[in-house]
Motif scaffolding. Sequence first.
Motif, PDB file in Angstrom:
ATOM      1  N   PHE A  59     -31.822  36.363 -48.778  1.00 56.23           N
ATOM      2  CA  PHE A  59     -33.070  36.969 -48.305  1.00 56.23           C
ATOM      3  C   PHE A  59     -34.020  35.902 -47.777  1.00 56.23           C
ATOM      4  N   SER A  60     -34.201  34.835 -48.558  1.00 55.60           N
ATOM      5  CA  SER A  60     -35.153  33.784 -48.185  1.00 55.60           C
ATOM      6  C   SER A  60     -34.703  33.016 -46.951  1.00 55.60           C
ATOM      7  N   ALA A  61     -33.383  32.825 -46.815  1.00 56.28           N
ATOM      8  CA  ALA A  61     -32.860  32.012 -45.718  1.00 56.28           C
ATOM      9  C   ALA A  61     -33.189  32.591 -44.352  1.00 56.28           C
ATOM     10  N   THR A  62     -33.438  33.900 -44.280  1.00 54.37           N
ATOM     11  CA  THR A  62     -33.675  34.536 -42.980  1.00 54.37           C
ATOM     12  C   THR A  62     -35.154  34.641 -42.610  1.00 54.37           C
ATOM     13  N   GLN A  63     -36.058  34.341 -43.549  1.00 59.48           N
ATOM     14  CA  GLN A  63     -37.448  34.718 -43.341  1.00 59.48           C
ATOM     15  C   GLN A  63     -38.113  34.010 -42.156  1.00 59.48           C
ATOM     16  N   LEU A  64     -37.823  32.735 -41.949  1.00 61.15           N
ATOM     17  CA  LEU A  64     -38.489  32.036 -40.843  1.00 61.15           C
ATOM     18  C   LEU A  64     -38.017  32.528 -39.478  1.00 61.15           C
ATOM     19  N   PRO A  65     -36.710  32.577 -39.213  1.00 57.46           N
ATOM     20  CA  PRO A  65     -36.309  33.169 -37.928  1.00 57.46           C
ATOM     21  C   PRO A  65     -36.695  34.644 -37.824  1.00 57.46           C
ATOM     22  N   PHE A  82     -30.296  43.775 -38.748  1.00 55.62           N
ATOM     23  CA  PHE A  82     -30.173  43.257 -40.107  1.00 55.62           C
ATOM     24  C   PHE A  82     -29.497  44.249 -41.037  1.00 55.62           C
ATOM     25  N   LEU A  83     -29.817  45.526 -40.900  1.00 56.13           N
ATOM     26  CA  LEU A  83     -29.204  46.519 -41.787  1.00 56.13           C
ATOM     27  C   LEU A  83     -27.697  46.631 -41.569  1.00 56.13           C
ATOM     28  N   CYS A 109     -25.834  40.726 -48.755  1.00 59.46           N
ATOM     29  CA  CYS A 109     -26.751  41.862 -48.955  1.00 59.46           C
ATOM     30  C   CYS A 109     -28.204  41.413 -48.799  1.00 59.46           C
ATOM     31  N   GLY A 110     -28.524  40.247 -49.363  1.00 58.72           N
ATOM     32  CA  GLY A 110     -29.879  39.734 -49.245  1.00 58.72           C
ATOM     33  C   GLY A 110     -30.287  39.487 -47.810  1.00 58.72           C
ATOM     34  N   VAL A 111     -29.373  38.926 -47.038  1.00 61.59           N
ATOM     35  CA  VAL A 111     -29.637  38.722 -45.606  1.00 61.59           C
ATOM     36  C   VAL A 111     -29.869  40.070 -44.923  1.00 61.59           C
ATOM     37  N   GLY A 112     -29.030  41.039 -45.238  1.00 57.59           N
ATOM     38  CA  GLY A 112     -29.063  42.313 -44.524  1.00 57.59           C
ATOM     39  C   GLY A 112     -30.314  43.133 -44.738  1.00 57.59           C
TER      40      GLY A 112
END
Length: 411
Positions: A59-65, A82-83, A109-112
């Motif tokens: 989840f955190s890894a995607t927040q900046l982009p 993302f979904l 799942c966190g990324v999605g």
Amino acid sequence: MNTLPKRTAIVVFLAFAFAYFFSALIRAITATLSPTLTQEFSLTASDLGLLAGGYFLGFSATQLPLGTWLDRHGPKKVILYFLTVAVLGCVAFSFATSFSGLLAARVLCGVGVSACLMAPLTGYRRWFQATTQMRANSWMLMTGSLGMVASTLPVQWLMPIVGWRMLFWGLAALVLVAMALIAWQVPKWDVTLTPGHGAGGAPASYSEVWKHSYFRKMAPIGFFCYGGLVAMQTLWATPWMIKVAGYSPLEAAKGLFWINVAMLCTFWAWGMVNPWLARRGLHADRLIARGLPSSFLLLAIIIIAGGGLSTWAGTLWALYCMSCTFVSLAQPAVGMAFAPALAGRALSAYNLVIFAGVFAVQWGIGLAVDGFKALGLTETQAFQSAMGVFLLCSVASYVYFLTAKSHNQPS
């Protein structure tokens, strides 16, 4: 700022809320499944913390982009992409046969689902009035709490019937339904108002966000207090009730059910009273300053009592989580401190802070419990010591919030 008509705004909110419901269910389900997964895969406390935290790592890894994409392409397009990843993550989790497979699927799942709150909040910053934004934020969190309620007793009841693997197939199918609703109901993004499309556009970097004094003031409580709230609600409250208070897995699931019901009611109440409070000058900073210390007192009672108040363990955890919701006011306040064209970056940057905190607290408490047990402490003492360290970090972040200067207040 192009505000939506009331009827359209309600439909848009409901479409996003439906997706966020399943995002929260996927996030919290490991708490209910923790006894089953621990037994089936022989997980240690640190393994369990890492597994739950893996979701928040992705989840955190995607927040900046994510913030940049939201400002540039808009909520609708971004959340649908993302979904799609979330669906793949649920399917992968259902097929996992090892801890590494479970962890990889949880990260996926966190990324999605990482856009399920930021996408609507970015849209609300442009489509809703300021007081409506605060209400919508609280009611989105209420919807998330409803998803967490669904992750407790309903999941516990379904487990003997369909098994945990089939549950994730069902979640994948329901996320696809949510995608269809969003594609149908959410309006397109007006690219002429986004950064890089005309005068007054936001800069194409996060430097303005990181340098903002109000963002820096809110960051530590976001990391420890908000992140810690999610870490307790989605993982450590359940092992505490089982390992320290002596609950059975079913009793712990019932306790977690009522914790999430309490959170649902609390966020509903925040949504109702936020406009009234704002009209009377009671904004986020003042409410956080006055209300958040109650959470420290309640956590101290939980730690000191240990297994001595086992009958009240679920109630105390519910009260602790409810008292932490004062810090939830920080997120929309940060978004409103920035221009609408920069809202996606600001909200996603703050979300990164929160969920980095969730990952650190979830895994950190697991490591601390195992570490204190290795030093010779009993399991109860190890849990108490680990929670004590977390409490000290939370208090320190609150002290910083009180003392940090903020020249740029939210508008």
